[in-house]
Scaffold this motif. Structure first.
Motif, PDB file in Angstrom:
ATOM      1  N   GLY A 336       8.534   7.092  11.010  1.00 17.09           N
ATOM      2  CA  GLY A 336       8.478   5.841  10.244  1.00 17.09           C
ATOM      3  C   GLY A 336       7.479   5.856   9.107  1.00 17.09           C
ATOM      4  N   ARG A 337       6.747   6.932   8.982  1.00 16.32           N
ATOM      5  CA  ARG A 337       5.737   6.992   7.913  1.00 16.32           C
ATOM      6  C   ARG A 337       6.395   7.071   6.536  1.00 16.32           C
ATOM      7  NH1 ARG A 337       0.717  11.365   7.602  1.00 16.32           N
ATOM      8  NH2 ARG A 337      -0.179  10.549   5.655  1.00 16.32           N
ATOM      9  N   TYR A 338       7.554   7.719   6.462  1.00 13.17           N
ATOM     10  CA  TYR A 338       8.277   7.853   5.194  1.00 13.17           C
ATOM     11  C   TYR A 338       8.666   6.473   4.663  1.00 13.17           C
ATOM     12  CZ  TYR A 338      11.743   9.487   1.807  1.00 13.17           C
ATOM     13  OH  TYR A 338      12.456   9.726   0.652  1.00 13.17           O
ATOM     14  N   LYS A 339       9.145   5.615   5.555  1.00  8.99           N
ATOM     15  CA  LYS A 339       9.555   4.268   5.152  1.00  8.99           C
ATOM     16  C   LYS A 339       8.368   3.461   4.671  1.00  8.99           C
ATOM     17  CE  LYS A 339      12.050   0.206   6.853  1.00  8.99           C
ATOM     18  NZ  LYS A 339      12.748  -0.401   8.021  1.00  8.99           N
ATOM     19  N   GLU A 340       7.216   3.612   5.367  1.00 13.88           N
ATOM     20  CA  GLU A 340       6.010   2.876   4.964  1.00 13.88           C
ATOM     21  C   GLU A 340       5.550   3.319   3.568  1.00 13.88           C
ATOM     22  OE1 GLU A 340       3.121   3.524   7.931  1.00 13.88           O
ATOM     23  OE2 GLU A 340       4.152   2.347   9.477  1.00 13.88           O
ATOM     24  N   THR A 341       5.583   4.631   3.344  1.00  9.90           N
ATOM     25  CA  THR A 341       5.161   5.157   2.038  1.00  9.90           C
ATOM     26  C   THR A 341       6.100   4.686   0.923  1.00  9.90           C
ATOM     27  OG1 THR A 341       4.270   7.126   3.134  1.00  9.90           O
ATOM     28  CG2 THR A 341       4.624   7.256   0.750  1.00  9.90           C
ATOM     29  N   ARG A 342       7.404   4.691   1.210  1.00  5.91           N
ATOM     30  CA  ARG A 342       8.366   4.238   0.204  1.00  5.91           C
ATOM     31  C   ARG A 342       8.170   2.756  -0.115  1.00  5.91           C
ATOM     32  NH1 ARG A 342      14.622   4.804   1.538  1.00  5.91           N
ATOM     33  NH2 ARG A 342      14.060   3.017   2.863  1.00  5.91           N
ATOM     34  N   SER A 343       7.906   1.928   0.898  1.00  6.53           N
ATOM     35  CA  SER A 343       7.649   0.498   0.675  1.00  6.53           C
ATOM     36  C   SER A 343       6.400   0.303  -0.162  1.00  6.53           C
ATOM     37  CB  SER A 343       7.509  -0.221   2.017  1.00  6.53           C
ATOM     38  OG  SER A 343       8.715  -0.149   2.753  1.00  6.53           O
ATOM     39  N   GLN A 344       5.372   1.098   0.104  1.00  8.14           N
ATOM     40  CA  GLN A 344       4.136   1.031  -0.683  1.00  8.14           C
ATOM     41  C   GLN A 344       4.410   1.395  -2.138  1.00  8.14           C
ATOM     42  OE1 GLN A 344       1.028   3.639   0.700  1.00  8.14           O
ATOM     43  NE2 GLN A 344      -0.333   3.157  -1.023  1.00  8.14           N
ATOM     44  N   ASN A 345       5.198   2.452  -2.335  1.00  9.59           N
ATOM     45  CA  ASN A 345       5.542   2.858  -3.699  1.00  9.59           C
ATOM     46  C   ASN A 345       6.296   1.760  -4.439  1.00  9.59           C
ATOM     47  OD1 ASN A 345       4.336   5.313  -3.300  1.00  9.59           O
ATOM     48  ND2 ASN A 345       6.257   6.461  -3.000  1.00  9.59           N
ATOM     49  N   GLU A 346       7.220   1.084  -3.752  1.00  6.18           N
ATOM     50  CA  GLU A 346       7.993   0.017  -4.390  1.00  6.18           C
ATOM     51  C   GLU A 346       7.093  -1.148  -4.776  1.00  6.18           C
ATOM     52  OE1 GLU A 346      10.957  -0.890  -1.526  1.00  6.18           O
ATOM     53  OE2 GLU A 346      12.249   0.819  -2.053  1.00  6.18           O
ATOM     54  N   ARG A 347       6.140  -1.492  -3.895  1.00  8.43           N
ATOM     55  CA  ARG A 347       5.200  -2.582  -4.220  1.00  8.43           C
ATOM     56  C   ARG A 347       4.346  -2.217  -5.435  1.00  8.43           C
ATOM     57  NH1 ARG A 347       4.556  -2.639   1.446  1.00  8.43           N
ATOM     58  NH2 ARG A 347       2.588  -1.478   1.240  1.00  8.43           N
ATOM     59  N   GLU A 348       3.828  -1.014  -5.427  1.00  8.20           N
ATOM     60  CA  GLU A 348       2.989  -0.578  -6.554  1.00  8.20           C
ATOM     61  C   GLU A 348       3.790  -0.495  -7.848  1.00  8.20           C
ATOM     62  OE1 GLU A 348       1.045   3.038  -5.565  1.00  8.20           O
ATOM     63  OE2 GLU A 348      -0.214   2.149  -3.983  1.00  8.20           O
ATOM     64  N   ALA A 349       5.044  -0.072  -7.749  1.00 10.66           N
ATOM     65  CA  ALA A 349       5.888  -0.003  -8.952  1.00 10.66           C
ATOM     66  C   ALA A 349       6.123  -1.393  -9.524  1.00 10.66           C
ATOM     67  CB  ALA A 349       7.218   0.670  -8.619  1.00 10.66           C
ATOM     68  N   LEU A 350       6.365  -2.366  -8.622  1.00 10.40           N
ATOM     69  CA  LEU A 350       6.563  -3.743  -9.091  1.00 10.40           C
ATOM     70  C   LEU A 350       5.297  -4.286  -9.744  1.00 10.40           C
ATOM     71  CD1 LEU A 350       8.225  -6.315  -9.296  1.00 10.40           C
ATOM     72  CD2 LEU A 350       7.482  -6.918  -6.979  1.00 10.40           C
ATOM     73  N   LEU A 351       4.144  -4.046  -9.130  1.00 10.75           N
ATOM     74  CA  LEU A 351       2.875  -4.505  -9.707  1.00 10.75           C
ATOM     75  C   LEU A 351       2.611  -3.838 -11.054  1.00 10.75           C
ATOM     76  CD1 LEU A 351       0.608  -4.551  -6.506  1.00 10.75           C
ATOM     77  CD2 LEU A 351       1.527  -6.524  -7.754  1.00 10.75           C
ATOM     78  N   ALA A 352       2.946  -2.547 -11.151  1.00  7.26           N
ATOM     79  CA  ALA A 352       2.753  -1.834 -12.419  1.00  7.26           C
ATOM     80  C   ALA A 352       3.662  -2.409 -13.502  1.00  7.26           C
ATOM     81  CB  ALA A 352       3.030  -0.349 -12.231  1.00  7.26           C
ATOM     82  N   PHE A 353       4.905  -2.742 -13.123  1.00  8.27           N
ATOM     83  CA  PHE A 353       5.839  -3.354 -14.076  1.00  8.27           C
ATOM     84  C   PHE A 353       5.316  -4.700 -14.562  1.00  8.27           C
ATOM     85  CE2 PHE A 353       9.342  -6.366 -14.699  1.00  8.27           C
ATOM     86  CZ  PHE A 353       9.995  -5.767 -15.759  1.00  8.27           C
ATOM     87  N   GLN A 354       4.827  -5.518 -13.625  1.00 10.43           N
ATOM     88  CA  GLN A 354       4.283  -6.827 -14.004  1.00 10.43           C
ATOM     89  C   GLN A 354       3.030  -6.674 -14.858  1.00 10.43           C
ATOM     90  OE1 GLN A 354       3.765  -8.568 -10.124  1.00 10.43           O
ATOM     91  NE2 GLN A 354       5.867  -9.366 -10.028  1.00 10.43           N
ATOM     92  N   ARG A 355       2.201  -5.692 -14.549  1.00 11.28           N
ATOM     93  CA  ARG A 355       0.999  -5.437 -15.351  1.00 11.28           C
ATOM     94  C   ARG A 355       1.363  -5.060 -16.783  1.00 11.28           C
ATOM     95  NH1 ARG A 355      -1.062   0.048 -13.812  1.00 11.28           N
ATOM     96  NH2 ARG A 355       0.780   0.488 -15.094  1.00 11.28           N
ATOM     97  N   ASP A 356       2.334  -4.132 -16.937  1.00  5.85           N
ATOM     98  CA  ASP A 356       2.737  -3.698 -18.272  1.00  5.85           C
ATOM     99  C   ASP A 356       3.337  -4.845 -19.074  1.00  5.85           C
ATOM    100  OD1 ASP A 356       1.883  -1.225 -17.547  1.00  5.85           O
ATOM    101  OD2 ASP A 356       3.877  -0.322 -17.347  1.00  5.85           O
TER     102      ASP A 356
END
Length: 439
Positions: A336-356
């Protein structure tokens, strides 16, 4: 936010209009949704091509979104407004293009939808779309707390001409005060001992000595107003005659007016030419400043875009490296670590998009403020120059009327008001005298 939409055809012409950089300081293609093409003209050509299989003559619905000039409206707010319109008109899921324009410190957006329903191969009916757009517009003004235009509050209050230019007010000259006139006459009288000296002294203060009809000696100011010399100089008529001599040697009132009108018209015409030249130079100066500012802003936006693109690539690469590959990747999926890492990446990508997006909006807002400041200065200077030119033209017209023996409308109104005021004072005085004799 004012919303204006219409059904239309000619996609290529519409694409050319939306991309005109010479009529806008900044043009940005914000979104192309539901198209195979990656450029606006080709995307709109797709809609034209699809419409050939239908009887639709107007396969496009074009919408302009204009927020209040004083408000800073984010990209997200524009998107939300477009989504509301799309839902209200039943255009959800249709191919759509969004373009932002900036001009003279104002940012507005254009959205274009395809009306063609490809499943049924017919155009979507947009019944009463103007009323629906008005309803969405009202809701947006209330949602954002903006001051609502009268036309949205009550249809009867709207401006049928839809003028947006500020109204120009014609400046009116203030005449000489009686105290100033008396002081000029008295100083000229005291400083002279002959008619020639008195005439020169008056002329230096803007008055021309002339022969009156009944009063003997008069002087005219630069507007053609006639003043009795003895009364304003504070001397007796016989003393004025003794110093000034035979009044028949002086020009008549009409000749003096003609002389004043000729000289003043010539001088004002020269001032008018200089004022127009100054206006043209001022306009050219502001055009140069505007072009310089636009170039600087475009450069700043390119720098930000490159910076954000590089940062996005680096962050995307860093996020992808967190996902293990091979046997370790299989193990992470099982635990289940892969799913957790992917969810983290999606959250960070969304925050990066909103920041830009927030960074880009902040830069756009600062550029709009710069352009509004320059535009305000330009309008203020242009208004002052326009008033100067209008006053010069008004005065030239007055002197032309003086020379031809006609009174300007303003002058005639002034004389009529003065006569009315004198009549009222006379009636009040007479009433006061009648009361004093009452028992």
């Amino acid at each position: 936010m004012i919303l204006k939409g219409k059904q239309r055809g000619h996609g290529r012409q519409l694409g050319t209009y939306l991309l005109k950089i010479d009529q806008n300081e900044h043009v940005e293609i914000h979104e192309l949704r539901g198209f195979m093409s990656h450029d606006l003209p080709s995307a709109l050509s797709e809609i034209d091509a699809v419409s050939k299989g239908t009887r639709a003559q107007q396969p496009f619905f074009s919408l302009s979104l204009n927020p209040p000039q004083t408000e800073q409206v984010s990209t997200e707010a524009f998107e939300a407004a477009i989504e509301q319109v799309e839902k209200k008109l039943g255009l959800e899921g249709q191919p759509r293009a969004i373009v932002f324009h900036e001009k003279e410190g104002r940012r507005h957006a254009h959205a274009v939808w395809s009306r063609i329903d490809t499943k049924q191969m017919k155009a979507i009916n947009l019944a009463h779309y103007k009323i629906k757009l008005r309803d969405v517009s009202r809701a947006l003004f209330l949602e954002h707390g903006w001051t609502m235009p009268p036309g949205l509050i009550d249809r009867e209050d709207r401006n049928p001409l839809n003028y947006s230019l500020a109204e120009w007010q014609q400046a009116r000259r203030v005449g000489l005060k009686p105290q100033a006139v008396k002081r000029a006459f008295q100083e000229s009288w005291n400083a002279s001992d002959s008619r020639k000296a008195f005439a020169q002294a008056l002329l230096s203060k803007g008055f021309v000595l002339a022969r009156g009809d009944r009063r003997g000696y008069v002087a005219l100011d630069y507007r053609g107003e006639v003043y009795a010399v003895a009364r304003y100089a504070g001397v007796k008529t016989k003393d004025a005659r003794a110093r000034l001599g035979d009044p028949t040697a002086l020009p008549s009132i009409e000749d003096a007016k003609d002389h004043i009108a000729t000289d003043m018209s010539r001088m004002l015409q020269q001032h008018l030419v200089h004022a127009k030249e100054g206006q043209q130079k001022l306009s050219a100066s502001f055009d140069f400043q505007r072009e310089q500012l636009v170039q600087e802003q475009r450069k700043a936006r390119r720098i930000l875009e490159d910076k954000q693109s590089q940062r996005w690539e680096a962050e995307t690469k860093a996020r992808s490296q967190r996902l293990a590959k091979g046997l370790l990747g299989v193990w992470h999926k099982l635990t289940g670590r892969y799913k957790e890492t992917r969810s983290q990446n999606e959250r960070e990508a969304l925050l990066a998009f909103q920041r830009d997006r927030a960074e880009k909006d902040e830069l756009i807002f600062s550029h709009i403020q710069q352009r509004q400041h320059l535009n305000l200065r330009q309008r203020s200077e242009a208004h002052i120059r326009e008033m100067e030119i209008e006053l010069l033209r008004h005065d030239i017209r007055d002197y032309h009327n003086m020379k031809s023996g006609k009174l300007s409308k303003l002058r005639a109104a002034f004389l009529k008001a003065s006569e009315k005021s004198r009549n009222i004072k006379a009636v009040r005085k007479e009433r006061g005298n009648n009361r004093s004799y009452e028992p």
